[in-house]
Design an enzyme around this catalytic site. Sequence first.
Site, mmCIF file in Angstrom:
data_model
loop_
_atom_site.group_PDB
_atom_site.id
_atom_site.type_symbol
_atom_site.label_atom_id
_atom_site.label_comp_id
_atom_site.label_asym_id
_atom_site.label_seq_id
_atom_site.Cartn_x
_atom_site.Cartn_y
_atom_site.Cartn_z
ATOM 1 N N SER A 21 29.239 39.330 33.144
ATOM 2 C CA SER A 21 29.377 37.764 32.656
ATOM 3 C C SER A 21 28.159 37.430 31.960
ATOM 4 O O SER A 21 28.556 36.786 30.759
ATOM 5 C CB SER A 21 29.414 36.772 33.872
ATOM 6 O OG SER A 21 30.464 37.263 34.896
ATOM 7 N N ARG A 118 48.259 39.523 30.794
ATOM 8 C CA ARG A 118 47.489 38.154 31.369
ATOM 9 C C ARG A 118 47.872 37.040 30.620
ATOM 10 O O ARG A 118 47.590 37.053 29.500
ATOM 11 C CB ARG A 118 45.843 38.808 31.485
ATOM 12 C CG ARG A 118 45.802 40.065 32.135
ATOM 13 C CD ARG A 118 44.216 40.414 32.218
ATOM 14 N NE ARG A 118 43.502 39.527 32.886
ATOM 15 C CZ ARG A 118 42.020 39.836 32.971
ATOM 16 N NH1 ARG A 118 41.390 40.769 32.480
ATOM 17 N NH2 ARG A 118 41.199 38.868 33.805
ATOM 18 N N GLN A 165 37.660 31.074 32.433
ATOM 19 C CA GLN A 165 37.264 31.559 31.180
ATOM 20 C C GLN A 165 38.022 30.757 30.262
ATOM 21 O O GLN A 165 37.289 30.535 29.055
ATOM 22 C CB GLN A 165 37.712 32.910 31.110
ATOM 23 C CG GLN A 165 37.176 33.940 31.826
ATOM 24 C CD GLN A 165 37.601 35.387 31.908
ATOM 25 O OE1 GLN A 165 38.671 35.620 31.033
ATOM 26 N NE2 GLN A 165 36.976 36.332 32.342
ATOM 27 N N SER A 191 36.624 29.258 40.380
ATOM 28 C CA SER A 191 35.694 30.141 39.651
ATOM 29 C C SER A 191 34.629 29.352 38.990
ATOM 30 O O SER A 191 33.862 29.660 38.239
ATOM 31 C CB SER A 191 36.241 30.981 38.668
ATOM 32 O OG SER A 191 37.321 32.033 39.209
ATOM 33 N N ASP A 305 36.163 37.437 42.376
ATOM 34 C CA ASP A 305 36.141 38.902 42.216
ATOM 35 C C ASP A 305 35.327 39.451 43.403
ATOM 36 O O ASP A 305 35.310 40.792 43.441
ATOM 37 C CB ASP A 305 34.698 39.322 41.212
ATOM 38 C CG ASP A 305 35.288 39.130 39.822
ATOM 39 O OD1 ASP A 305 36.790 38.691 39.560
ATOM 40 O OD2 ASP A 305 34.789 38.648 38.852
ATOM 41 N N ARG A 377 37.621 46.774 39.802
ATOM 42 C CA ARG A 377 37.089 46.227 40.978
ATOM 43 C C ARG A 377 37.752 46.879 42.252
ATOM 44 O O ARG A 377 37.710 47.029 43.485
ATOM 45 C CB ARG A 377 37.319 44.672 41.021
ATOM 46 C CG ARG A 377 36.201 44.217 39.911
ATOM 47 C CD ARG A 377 35.893 42.981 40.341
ATOM 48 N NE ARG A 377 34.969 42.124 39.089
ATOM 49 C CZ ARG A 377 33.821 42.574 38.800
ATOM 50 N NH1 ARG A 377 33.088 43.507 39.825
ATOM 51 N NH2 ARG A 377 33.309 42.206 38.016
#
Length: 421
Positions: A21, A118, A165, A191, A305, A377
């Site tokens: 990040s 996405r 984001q 987030s 995450d 992940r």
Amino acid sequence: MIAKVKKSEVWGSVEAPPSKSYTHRAIVIGSLGQYSRIEGPLLSADTLATVGACRAMGAEINVKDRELEIAGVIGRPKVPDDVINAANSGTTLRLCMSMASLAEGATVFTGDASLRKRPNGPLIQALNDLGAICYSTRFNGLAPIVVQGVLQGGEVTIGGGISSQFISSLLISCPFAKRGTVIKVEGELKSRPYVEVTLEMIEKAGGSVATDFREFHIESDQEYSLKSYRVPGDFSSASYMMAAGALAGKVTVNNLFESRQGDAAIMEHLLEMGANVYWDREKGSVTVEQAELKGIDVDVGKTPDLVPTLAVLAACAKGKTHITNAAHVRYKETDRLHAITVELKKMGADIVEEPDGLVITGGKLKGASVEGYDDHRIVMALAVAGLAASGTISISTAESVSISYPGFFDDLKRIGAKVEL
């Protein structure tokens, strides 16, 4: 690539990889500034996609072994000579969309098959509301996406529920808009720690954003100068090694100092589950030792995450774990709530998928052939599950760890895991 992991005892220490990040943000902010030197960046598939995108928009970036040198565009990117391919990196696509809106011309972004699924609708709408021209070539909010400047500024409302984001992207580029910008957040800001990381990086570069996290007020005519910056270790990546210690031995992860990273919450979750956790803040080392784990209730609204890691821990714990406020986890490289449910069930886990979470009753895991979904992940979490499962677990698309933690399997072997690639 197939990764095969057998039940193992792990013991030893590893270095946490640099934060993905922070590295992404440092590259984009440095590229919008004048000159920057970034020490200890993560050089992975995702962050190199950001390097490529920023180079395409005019930044000169010299990639060395342990640092990046950036001669930036001083707030005025150029129109690329070709389409920008963000590969599998949603962060690259989203942060660079707003950067492209500062160029006097049109920029086209695409990516791999996963990235083209996405959603980006809220950011597309926000850029249009702020005076740029932005649209999906298929008019469905998905890449390929065209961005045409110049960003004017003004006032915009954006939902906080799908991806932080979108907001981080606007925060980084709006200081270079024609006039001041006000960003209003509708609904819960999911987030939020990632937005805090963005604000921290903007401040380090000399920029300024006034906020109560419901509204963000950004003045125009700002400048960035990141100069010399060292990237901290990544708690998201470190969570897998901590989980390995909690399930199968004792592991120390170094290079973990205090920062704005929300995924540092993994230590609190491990403690609540019953693991032995010690964080030497001065040395930047976290040691996690195996103990009998118990189920917990955990809200992951700020830490999406961590969901695959927490699901694996819960599958090996006594009692029931309820993971909540996780609907936004469905919009990652894959639908991670569904993916981790399907694959842990193959390993014998008692796991129920809910619209915005998971209910997991702990028990014993067994070996199985599982799908990695080209999602770093999911692959890393399943590899950790293999340490505690009877038999052998075989994980497909294991090469996807290169997205955030290229040395993951080497580190697992280093601490004694039985891994075959």
